[in-house]
Each structure stands twice: as structure tokens, then as C-alpha cells.
Design an enzyme around this catalytic site. Sequence first.
Site, PDB file in Angstrom:
ATOM      1  N   HIS A 112      36.453  48.924  46.579  1.00 25.93           N
ATOM      2  CA  HIS A 112      36.856  47.679  45.570  1.00 25.93           C
ATOM      3  C   HIS A 112      36.133  46.841  45.917  1.00 25.93           C
ATOM      4  O   HIS A 112      36.016  46.759  47.081  1.00 25.93           O
ATOM      5  CB  HIS A 112      38.268  47.044  45.606  1.00 25.93           C
ATOM      6  CG  HIS A 112      39.058  46.504  44.778  1.00 25.93           C
ATOM      7  ND1 HIS A 112      38.767  45.323  45.266  1.00 25.93           N
ATOM      8  CD2 HIS A 112      39.347  46.156  43.444  1.00 25.93           C
ATOM      9  CE1 HIS A 112      39.388  44.444  44.723  1.00 25.93           C
ATOM     10  NE2 HIS A 112      39.344  45.276  43.083  1.00 25.93           N
ATOM     11  N   ASP A 154      41.786  50.210  53.653  1.00 22.19           N
ATOM     12  CA  ASP A 154      42.592  48.676  52.606  1.00 22.19           C
ATOM     13  C   ASP A 154      43.647  50.335  52.063  1.00 22.19           C
ATOM     14  O   ASP A 154      43.543  51.036  50.991  1.00 22.19           O
ATOM     15  CB  ASP A 154      41.213  49.335  51.529  1.00 22.19           C
ATOM     16  CG  ASP A 154      41.517  48.467  50.195  1.00 22.19           C
ATOM     17  OD1 ASP A 154      42.974  48.100  50.197  1.00 22.19           O
ATOM     18  OD2 ASP A 154      40.860  48.242  49.014  1.00 22.19           O
ATOM     19  N   GLN A 190      46.464  50.313  46.919  1.00 17.10           N
ATOM     20  CA  GLN A 190      46.902  51.468  46.328  1.00 17.10           C
ATOM     21  C   GLN A 190      47.689  52.282  46.869  1.00 17.10           C
ATOM     22  O   GLN A 190      47.850  53.582  45.960  1.00 17.10           O
ATOM     23  CB  GLN A 190      45.740  51.542  45.048  1.00 17.10           C
ATOM     24  CG  GLN A 190      44.716  50.876  44.645  1.00 17.10           C
ATOM     25  CD  GLN A 190      45.603  50.310  43.271  1.00 17.10           C
ATOM     26  OE1 GLN A 190      46.668  50.503  42.640  1.00 17.10           O
ATOM     27  NE2 GLN A 190      45.179  49.264  42.815  1.00 17.10           N
ATOM     28  N   LYS A 248      51.139  44.782  44.170  1.00 21.68           N
ATOM     29  CA  LYS A 248      51.598  45.768  43.254  1.00 21.68           C
ATOM     30  C   LYS A 248      52.303  46.678  44.498  1.00 21.68           C
ATOM     31  O   LYS A 248      52.532  47.920  43.601  1.00 21.68           O
ATOM     32  CB  LYS A 248      50.324  46.461  43.797  1.00 21.68           C
ATOM     33  CG  LYS A 248      49.379  46.055  43.552  1.00 21.68           C
ATOM     34  CD  LYS A 248      47.446  46.754  43.687  1.00 21.68           C
ATOM     35  CE  LYS A 248      46.181  45.516  44.249  1.00 21.68           C
ATOM     36  NZ  LYS A 248      45.739  45.623  42.253  1.00 21.68           N
ATOM     37  N   CYS A 289      37.052  45.939  39.418  1.00 24.15           N
ATOM     38  CA  CYS A 289      36.264  45.753  40.841  1.00 24.15           C
ATOM     39  C   CYS A 289      35.639  47.185  41.513  1.00 24.15           C
ATOM     40  O   CYS A 289      35.548  46.546  42.384  1.00 24.15           O
ATOM     41  CB  CYS A 289      37.511  45.447  41.451  1.00 24.15           C
ATOM     42  SG  CYS A 289      37.799  43.766  40.800  1.00 24.15           S
TER      43      CYS A 289
HETATM   44  N1  PMP Z   1      41.816  47.264  47.392  1.00 25.61           N
HETATM   45  C1  PMP Z   1      42.202  47.910  46.250  1.00 25.61           C
HETATM   46  C2  PMP Z   1      41.598  49.396  46.448  1.00 25.61           C
HETATM   47  C3  PMP Z   1      42.628  46.976  44.839  1.00 25.61           C
HETATM   48  O1  PMP Z   1      42.974  48.146  44.053  1.00 25.61           O
HETATM   49  C4  PMP Z   1      43.108  45.925  44.914  1.00 25.61           C
HETATM   50  C5  PMP Z   1      43.452  45.231  43.614  1.00 25.61           C
HETATM   51  N2  PMP Z   1      42.711  45.754  42.288  1.00 25.61           N
HETATM   52  C6  PMP Z   1      41.840  45.247  46.038  1.00 25.61           C
HETATM   53  C7  PMP Z   1      42.038  45.775  46.955  1.00 25.61           C
HETATM   54  C8  PMP Z   1      42.085  43.257  45.387  1.00 25.61           C
HETATM   55  O2  PMP Z   1      44.123  43.381  45.788  1.00 25.61           O
HETATM   56  P1  PMP Z   1      43.806  41.951  45.603  1.00 25.61           P
HETATM   57  O3  PMP Z   1      43.691  41.078  44.513  1.00 25.61           O
HETATM   58  O4  PMP Z   1      46.126  41.619  45.525  1.00 25.61           O
HETATM   59  O5  PMP Z   1      43.416  40.786  46.259  1.00 25.61           O
END
Ligand code: PMP
Length: 403
Positions: free
Chosen positions: A121, A198, A201, A224, A362
Site C-alpha cells: 500500500h 502491515d 488487512q 478495518k 493506493c
Molecule cells: N495498509 C493496507 C494494507 C491497507 O489496506 C490500508 C488501508 N486501505 C492501509 C495500510 C492504511 O490504513 P489507514 O488508512 O487506516 O491508515
Amino acid sequence: MDIQRIREDFPILDRKVYGKPLVYLDNGATTQKPRIVVDAITDEYYSVNANVHRGVHYLSQQATELHESSRETVRHYINARSTNEIIFTRGTTEGINLLVSSFGQEFMEEGDEVIISVMEHHSNIVPWQLLAARKGIAIKVVPMNDKGELLLDEYEKLFSERTKIVSIMQVSNVLGTVNPIKEMIATAHAHGVPFMVDAAQSIPHMKVDVQDLDADFIVFSGHKVYGPTGVGVVYGKEEWLDRLPPYQGGGEMIQYVSFEKTTFNELPFKFEAGTPDYIGTTGFAKALDYVNGIGIDNIAAHEHMLTEYATARMKEIPGMRIFGEAAHKSGVISFLVGDIHHFDMGTLLDRLGIAVRTGHHCAQPLMQRLGIEGTVRASFGMYNTKEEIDVLVAGIARVSQMF
Ligand code: PMP
């Protein structure tokens, strides 16, 4: 698992959009909130609210107890050794920035290297690029095969004596790939290198045990995993967190301040400058209690069933291309049909009441690897049903026919 019973806990699932029952399949972006989470937040505002820590008065102490018991709930949820290892943040993004900034400041010099992966991401790419611009570090990228699985042989080859840290996602928000993170952590440790996960997910979909993984750091977001927005977690092994400098300065993170010299608070407060979202942490803890009540293994099994079913049914649609066919996959399906633009597909599905996400998610470097601009993504949560998958599949088929 009684899905109908669970759905009753999520009032939003009853609503209609464009006169159609909402089919919410955007759980990868954020999950809906059960009533007990929202109630806990409302109750605390109505009957407890006071700023936490250092307060002598009754409400402040009660709010502090709630906040610190939320930290214990998180500790227990990920099986950390101590609440000193649980730092509250605003979310995954802030957590990664915290770690990149503090770790980079203390342990990385020009020419040092971080290993990330091609499927990261942006929040696990751009902070490293900012550090690279500041300090001249290099970013090495683990490639993947066409199914969306990381190439572990290539990963191993990326290590050098300049490798200072590895930072990789446990589950891809685009491909659904569940990376073999435990094995990858062991490889990093064999090279004497710490590993940051990270877990944005993975936390909502599977058991994450930091001691079993032997992760040095993990980051995730509350929103999430059925919790409120604005709250997240950095887990770090205490021996690492002790050695990292603070991220932000301000109240709460200090022991003593004078104009000559300032000393910092102990863990975890050293990393928590300013008023924390203490009401958000209460909601977050309630969400984790809720997930525990249902059982993460039950949730995982249900979502696995939905993913298998959806994949099989979607493949019946002519022109269907699914991105991400890893052997070990979580509840995310990214797809395109023929040459229908992802945005058109998403917009037309929306008119049928179906909420999916479209675009690059993203993860533009991953899109470049796949040779596409974006996908349509359906991502599942504990409350989704087979009937909703049927609505999705019928919707995709209908949109496809229109083109
Ligand atoms: N890492 C991953 C794998 C994600 O899916 C996301 C959210 N789409 C993020 C980081 C960022 O999370 P947040 O927007 O809650 O900071």
C-alpha cells in the site's frame, strides 16, 4: 455463525441506497460498526468524558482506567507480552510513519536498505521514499508471480549487509494474498534484520499472534476491524521500542521539561504525544471484544466460504479477469470484465445498491506490475452473505451485458 443475528447488530446494513437494499462489499476500505461500539462511544461521552492521565478527579481517573483497559484488550488480542508494547496511533498510516521516522533516525544511514514488496500500500512505500530523500537510504522490492504470490527466493537474495529492516504487508488489500509472513520474518531474523508487518488487512480476518510470528513491529487500524475511525496500533517488541527515539513531541510523552533538557516518559507514553483518542480506544476495545465473541476463526471460515463461492460464480461471467489467485487468499476479489472501465463498473453496481471500490487502491506500483490502471474490488466482512454474492454476480452480469 448466525449471520442474520450478526447483521442485526449493524444498523447500517438495513438501509437502502437508490431504493435497493445496501450490499456493502467495501470492507477492505472500512468495516461497519456494531451497535455496542457506537453505544460505548456515546455512553463515554455522555457519562464519563474527561481527559486521561494525571487527573486527580473522579471522571479523569475513570476515563484513564477505560483507556488503559483498552490497551490491555489490544495486548491480549494480539498476544503481546506487555501493554508497554502497545502504542495507540491514529491508524496504520500514522503507525508506519512513526516507525519509519523513529527507526530511520536511529538506525539508518545513507546507503542502508529497507526491503518492501511490490504489492505494498502507498502507506508502506511513500514514508520510506520520504526517508530516502532525507537520508539517502535505498528501497529494495520483493517481486511476485502472476498469481500474486511473493517470490521468496528473490526475497532472500535482496538481503545485504546494508539491510536494516524489512516492512511487508501480511495480506494484500488488492490481491487478497496472505503472505507467508512468519517464514519471511524468520528469514529476516536469520540475517539479523528486524521485520515490520502491515497488518491492516490481516487483523480483521485472521488470528494475528505477535509472539507466534515473532514480529518486531506490527501496525493496524481500528476502523478495518469493526472499530471507530481515528484509532490504530503500533505493536513493537519492548527492546526495540526502548531504543527508538520519540516520534512527536508534546504533552504526555515527557517526564520532565526544562529549557535546558527534557527527559521522556516511559513506554508506551513516550510515543503518545498529546491527548489520545481515549474515547476511540474504548470503541476499539469493544470492537475487539465483539470479534472475540464471534471468534476470529469462525469469521475466517465464513469469509473463506464467501470468497470461494464468489470466485467460482464470478468466473462464469464471460470476459472476467480476477487479479490475485494466490493459493492462500483472504476475502478480497479484484476484477475487471472485458474492457469495461473499473469506474464504469463500480458506478453502475452502485446504482444497484452494491458498494464496491474502484481504482488503484493506493497500490499504484502494483497496478504497474499488473499492467492495468485499476480494478473493481469486492471485499468481505463477517456480516456478508451468499445472497449478497448472488446480487453482486447478477449485477456484474447485468452491467457486462449493457456494454
Ligand atoms: N495498509 C493496507 C494494507 C491497507 O489496506 C490500508 C488501508 N486501505 C492501509 C495500510 C492504511 O490504513 P489507514 O488508512 O487506516 O491508515
